[in-house]
Design a protein around this motif. Structure first.
Motif, PDB file in Angstrom:
ATOM      1  N   ILE A  84       0.841  -1.200   0.000  1.00 11.55           N
ATOM      2  CA  ILE A  84       0.000   0.000   0.000  1.00 11.55           C
ATOM      3  C   ILE A  84       0.876   1.250   0.000  1.00 11.55           C
ATOM      4  O   ILE A  84       0.651   2.185  -0.767  1.00 11.55           O
ATOM      5  N   ARG A  85       1.898   1.246   0.857  1.00 16.12           N
ATOM      6  CA  ARG A  85       2.834   2.372   0.910  1.00 16.12           C
ATOM      7  C   ARG A  85       3.487   2.567  -0.466  1.00 16.12           C
ATOM      8  O   ARG A  85       3.632   3.696  -0.943  1.00 16.12           O
ATOM      9  N   GLY A  86       3.857   1.481  -1.113  1.00 14.37           N
ATOM     10  CA  GLY A  86       4.492   1.554  -2.428  1.00 14.37           C
ATOM     11  C   GLY A  86       3.586   2.172  -3.485  1.00 14.37           C
ATOM     12  O   GLY A  86       4.043   2.981  -4.310  1.00 14.37           O
ATOM     13  N   ILE A  87       2.317   1.810  -3.466  1.00 18.37           N
ATOM     14  CA  ILE A  87       1.368   2.403  -4.418  1.00 18.37           C
ATOM     15  C   ILE A  87       1.272   3.910  -4.182  1.00 18.37           C
ATOM     16  O   ILE A  87       1.341   4.706  -5.123  1.00 18.37           O
ATOM     17  N   LEU A  88       1.121   4.305  -2.930  1.00 20.25           N
ATOM     18  CA  LEU A  88       0.994   5.727  -2.607  1.00 20.25           C
ATOM     19  C   LEU A  88       2.271   6.498  -2.958  1.00 20.25           C
ATOM     20  O   LEU A  88       2.215   7.586  -3.532  1.00 20.25           O
ATOM     21  N   ARG A  89       3.419   5.924  -2.644  1.00 25.22           N
ATOM     22  CA  ARG A  89       4.690   6.609  -2.925  1.00 25.22           C
ATOM     23  C   ARG A  89       4.946   6.703  -4.428  1.00 25.22           C
ATOM     24  O   ARG A  89       5.527   7.679  -4.904  1.00 25.22           O
ATOM     25  N   ARG A  90       4.521   5.694  -5.178  1.00 28.93           N
ATOM     26  CA  ARG A  90       4.691   5.752  -6.636  1.00 28.93           C
ATOM     27  C   ARG A  90       3.864   6.902  -7.208  1.00 28.93           C
ATOM     28  O   ARG A  90       4.312   7.616  -8.111  1.00 28.93           O
ATOM     29  N   ILE A  91       2.649   7.097  -6.687  1.00 22.66           N
ATOM     30  CA  ILE A  91       1.819   8.221  -7.139  1.00 22.66           C
ATOM     31  C   ILE A  91       2.539   9.532  -6.854  1.00 22.66           C
ATOM     32  O   ILE A  91       2.597  10.430  -7.708  1.00 22.66           O
ATOM     33  N   VAL A  92       3.114   9.652  -5.660  1.00 23.10           N
ATOM     34  CA  VAL A  92       3.861  10.864  -5.303  1.00 23.10           C
ATOM     35  C   VAL A  92       5.058  11.033  -6.231  1.00 23.10           C
ATOM     36  O   VAL A  92       5.277  12.124  -6.791  1.00 23.10           O
ATOM     37  N   ASP A  93       5.854   9.984  -6.409  1.00 23.97           N
ATOM     38  CA  ASP A  93       7.039  10.074  -7.266  1.00 23.97           C
ATOM     39  C   ASP A  93       6.669  10.472  -8.688  1.00 23.97           C
ATOM     40  O   ASP A  93       7.306  11.342  -9.282  1.00 23.97           O
ATOM     41  N   ASP A  94       5.652   9.816  -9.243  1.00 24.23           N
ATOM     42  CA  ASP A  94       5.241  10.115 -10.616  1.00 24.23           C
ATOM     43  C   ASP A  94       4.743  11.546 -10.738  1.00 24.23           C
ATOM     44  O   ASP A  94       4.965  12.214 -11.755  1.00 24.23           O
ATOM     45  N   SER A  95       4.109  12.021  -9.698  1.00 20.62           N
ATOM     46  CA  SER A  95       3.590  13.386  -9.699  1.00 20.62           C
ATOM     47  C   SER A  95       4.718  14.411  -9.630  1.00 20.62           C
ATOM     48  O   SER A  95       4.781  15.348 -10.421  1.00 20.62           O
ATOM     49  N   VAL A  96       5.625  14.223  -8.684  1.00 22.08           N
ATOM     50  CA  VAL A  96       6.687  15.203  -8.446  1.00 22.08           C
ATOM     51  C   VAL A  96       7.689  15.238  -9.595  1.00 22.08           C
ATOM     52  O   VAL A  96       8.170  16.301  -9.979  1.00 22.08           O
ATOM     53  N   THR A  97       7.988  14.076 -10.172  1.00 26.14           N
ATOM     54  CA  THR A  97       8.959  14.035 -11.276  1.00 26.14           C
ATOM     55  C   THR A  97       8.355  14.496 -12.595  1.00 26.14           C
ATOM     56  O   THR A  97       9.078  14.685 -13.566  1.00 26.14           O
ATOM     57  N   GLY A  98       7.042  14.669 -12.630  1.00 26.88           N
ATOM     58  CA  GLY A  98       6.392  15.086 -13.867  1.00 26.88           C
ATOM     59  C   GLY A  98       5.978  13.930 -14.753  1.00 26.88           C
ATOM     60  O   GLY A  98       5.336  14.125 -15.775  1.00 26.88           O
ATOM     61  N   LYS A  99       6.347  12.704 -14.358  1.00 28.90           N
ATOM     62  CA  LYS A  99       5.998  11.536 -15.172  1.00 28.90           C
ATOM     63  C   LYS A  99       4.492  11.417 -15.345  1.00 28.90           C
ATOM     64  O   LYS A  99       4.004  11.036 -16.398  1.00 28.90           O
ATOM     65  N   ASP A 100       3.769  11.748 -14.302  1.00 22.33           N
ATOM     66  CA  ASP A 100       2.317  11.595 -14.352  1.00 22.33           C
ATOM     67  C   ASP A 100       1.612  12.920 -14.099  1.00 22.33           C
ATOM     68  O   ASP A 100       0.598  12.978 -13.439  1.00 22.33           O
ATOM     69  N   THR A 174      -1.199  19.553 -10.691  1.00 23.12           N
ATOM     70  CA  THR A 174      -0.589  20.832 -10.310  1.00 23.12           C
ATOM     71  C   THR A 174       0.917  20.637 -10.246  1.00 23.12           C
ATOM     72  O   THR A 174       1.433  19.606 -10.647  1.00 23.12           O
ATOM     73  N   ARG A 175       1.602  21.581  -9.698  1.00 23.34           N
ATOM     74  CA  ARG A 175       3.045  21.437  -9.466  1.00 23.34           C
ATOM     75  C   ARG A 175       3.224  21.098  -7.982  1.00 23.34           C
ATOM     76  O   ARG A 175       3.540  21.956  -7.164  1.00 23.34           O
ATOM     77  N   PRO A 176       3.012  19.848  -7.628  1.00 22.83           N
ATOM     78  CA  PRO A 176       2.960  19.481  -6.213  1.00 22.83           C
ATOM     79  C   PRO A 176       4.319  19.511  -5.522  1.00 22.83           C
ATOM     80  O   PRO A 176       5.349  19.339  -6.148  1.00 22.83           O
ATOM     81  N   ASP A 177       4.257  19.710  -4.234  1.00 24.73           N
ATOM     82  CA  ASP A 177       5.427  19.709  -3.368  1.00 24.73           C
ATOM     83  C   ASP A 177       5.573  18.320  -2.760  1.00 24.73           C
ATOM     84  O   ASP A 177       4.632  17.799  -2.158  1.00 24.73           O
ATOM     85  N   ARG A 178       6.744  17.711  -2.939  1.00 20.55           N
ATOM     86  CA  ARG A 178       6.966  16.346  -2.456  1.00 20.55           C
ATOM     87  C   ARG A 178       6.691  16.221  -0.960  1.00 20.55           C
ATOM     88  O   ARG A 178       6.025  15.290  -0.527  1.00 20.55           O
ATOM     89  N   ALA A 179       7.178  17.145  -0.174  1.00 17.35           N
ATOM     90  CA  ALA A 179       7.012  17.048   1.280  1.00 17.35           C
ATOM     91  C   ALA A 179       5.539  17.048   1.662  1.00 17.35           C
ATOM     92  O   ALA A 179       5.114  16.283   2.527  1.00 17.35           O
ATOM     93  N   ALA A 180       4.743  17.889   1.009  1.00 14.66           N
ATOM     94  CA  ALA A 180       3.311  17.942   1.317  1.00 14.66           C
ATOM     95  C   ALA A 180       2.627  16.633   0.938  1.00 14.66           C
ATOM     96  O   ALA A 180       1.788  16.117   1.700  1.00 14.66           O
ATOM     97  N   LEU A 181       2.973  16.090  -0.225  1.00 19.44           N
ATOM     98  CA  LEU A 181       2.357  14.827  -0.652  1.00 19.44           C
ATOM     99  C   LEU A 181       2.803  13.661   0.224  1.00 19.44           C
ATOM    100  O   LEU A 181       2.005  12.779   0.547  1.00 19.44           O
ATOM    101  N   GLU A 182       4.072  13.647   0.611  1.00 16.62           N
ATOM    102  CA  GLU A 182       4.545  12.576   1.499  1.00 16.62           C
ATOM    103  C   GLU A 182       3.886  12.663   2.869  1.00 16.62           C
ATOM    104  O   GLU A 182       3.632  11.643   3.507  1.00 16.62           O
ATOM    105  N   ALA A 183       3.571  13.879   3.308  1.00 14.03           N
ATOM    106  CA  ALA A 183       2.847  14.038   4.571  1.00 14.03           C
ATOM    107  C   ALA A 183       1.445  13.444   4.459  1.00 14.03           C
ATOM    108  O   ALA A 183       0.946  12.833   5.411  1.00 14.03           O
TER     109      ALA A 183
END
Length: 194
Positions: A84-100, A174-183
């Protein structure tokens, strides 16, 4: 005698998915789909019936792939809470890197089309039920391993999780902030474990 199609339908659907995902339904023309898939307009219409027919198949495939992923994680031997953590973190990573940065195709379709297109709304509703069911299974497996409290309702936790995933995916546009999404991810996991 009808001709056998000379293309790989899965490749066509994947290419069409990229166009719809990037442009949205209303901003995608048959010309865009022709260019992306390499098929002529007549072949697209013969295979899918309409632009909407192409989109519905794209949406179905997009949704099936996510549900398959969740079900495979539920059956795997690995930690379910880590899954579950991996799914959520992948969404964050894809968002922050611009991949998604395109967001979620299903969320985009919901926002753009569901109010006026009942068949799209039905598909998204069915997809949400399948995702919730998949996460319920994953959560029950985590409860059986004592990774999550067995006293909490797995279906309610799955609904909570899906709602938060949709929220994360909306933020992808949007242009999300990694720290906010990880929180957010940490808060979701803490709520599941509480």
């Amino acid at each position: 005698m009808s001709r056998t199609p000379e293309y790989d339908r899965r490749v066509v659907v994947d290419r069409a998915m990229a166009v719809f995902w990037t442009r949205g339904y209303s901003q995608t023309s048959i010309g865009h789909l022709v260019k992306a898939t390499g098929l002529k307009p007549g072949s697209l219409y013969a295979a899918f019936g309409s632009k909407k027919g192409v989109f519905l198949e794209v949406l179905d495939e997009y949704n099936r792939s996510f549900v398959r992923e969740i079900r495979e994680l539920a059956r795997s031997r690995s930690s379910k809470i880590d899954a579950i953590r991996g799914i959520l973190r992948r969404i964050v990573d894809d968002s922050v890197t611009g991949k998604d940065r395109r967001g979620c195709l299903a969320v985009n379709a919901l926002l753009e089309m569901a109010e006026h297109e009942p068949d799209v709304a039905r598909r998204i509703d069915a997809h949400n039920r399948a995702v919730r069911d998949g996460f319920s299974g994953l959560i029950r497996a985590a409860q059986a391993r004592n990774e999550l409290p067995a006293t909490k309702d797995a279906d309610a936790m799955a609904a909570f999780l899906v709602n938060n995933i949709w929220g994360l995916k909306v933020n992808c546009k949007t242009r999300p902030d990694r720290a906010a999404l990880e929180a957010v991810v940490d808060g979701v996991l803490a709520a599941l474990k509480a």
